[in-house]
Motif scaffolding. Structure first.
Motif, PDB file in Angstrom:
ATOM      1  N   GLY A   1      10.648   3.325   1.458  1.00 59.27           N
ATOM      2  CA  GLY A   1      10.128   2.573   2.607  1.00 59.27           C
ATOM      3  C   GLY A   1      11.316   2.492   3.666  1.00 59.27           C
ATOM      4  O   GLY A   1      10.662   2.498   5.012  1.00 59.27           O
TER       5      GLY A   1
ATOM      6  N   TRP B   1       2.497   3.479  13.057  1.00 58.60           N
ATOM      7  CA  TRP B   1       3.153   3.676  11.706  1.00 58.60           C
ATOM      8  C   TRP B   1       4.330   2.657  11.506  1.00 58.60           C
ATOM      9  O   TRP B   1       4.637   2.460  10.349  1.00 58.60           O
ATOM     10  CB  TRP B   1       3.242   4.947  11.291  1.00 58.60           C
TER      11      TRP B   1
ATOM     12  N   THR C   1       4.991   0.521   8.130  1.00 59.20           N
ATOM     13  CA  THR C   1       6.306   0.779   7.403  1.00 59.20           C
ATOM     14  C   THR C   1       7.173  -0.466   7.026  1.00 59.20           C
ATOM     15  O   THR C   1       7.651  -0.540   6.250  1.00 59.20           O
ATOM     16  CB  THR C   1       6.801   2.304   7.758  1.00 59.20           C
TER      17      THR C   1
ATOM     18  N   GLY D   1      11.027   5.663   5.525  1.00 59.66           N
ATOM     19  CA  GLY D   1       9.875   5.707   6.347  1.00 59.66           C
ATOM     20  C   GLY D   1       9.811   4.835   7.631  1.00 59.66           C
ATOM     21  O   GLY D   1       9.757   5.119   8.622  1.00 59.66           O
TER      22      GLY D   1
END
Length: 128
Positions: free
Chosen positions: A91, A110, A114, A94
């Motif tokens: 995570g 995104w 994330t 990300g």
């Protein structure tokens, strides 16, 4: 937020990402929203395969979160004590990649997703 709510939020968000990756792999023309945004329209074959393969990474992450939160396979909960930190590391990666991407759309769409995924998985990781 308790770990049950955090885990459910995580699963909802990761499911959206999984469905998005499946759609990309199937040829949806959303390339500007993925893989750095440098492939507008339908992704080329290699990236479509990568989108499909990413599902194989994302599904186990969701499973670990669900087990760690005690929502699935309760007897395995203690086995996920270290694995949840792998989810958190993924995570964090990300968040970084979506923060530095050249794609404006990826940062808009995104990056918040994330961040929420990371916060949710950290809550689950830190729960007793």
């Amino acid at each position: 937020m308790n770990s049950t709510i955090a885990a459910r939020l995580y699963v909802v968000l990761i499911t959206c990402i999984i469905l998005f990756q499946i759609a990309l792999a199937a040829g949806m023309p959303w390339g500007e929203l993925a893989w750095g945004g440098s492939h507008p329209g339908t992704l080329r074959r290699q990236l479509r395969i990568a989108s499909g393969a990413s599902v194989a990474v994302l599904l186990p992450l969701a499973l670990v979160v669900l087990v760690r939160a005690g929502l699935l396979l309760q007897p395995w909960k203690n086995r996920t004590r270290q694995l949840i930190w792998v989810v958190d590391g993924y995570g964090a990666l990300g968040v970084v990649t979506n923060a530095i991407t050249p794609s404006t759309w990826e940062r808009i769409v995104w990056l918040p997703v994330t961040i929420l995924l990371l916060v949710a998985s950290l809550i689950v990781a830190r729960s007793p």
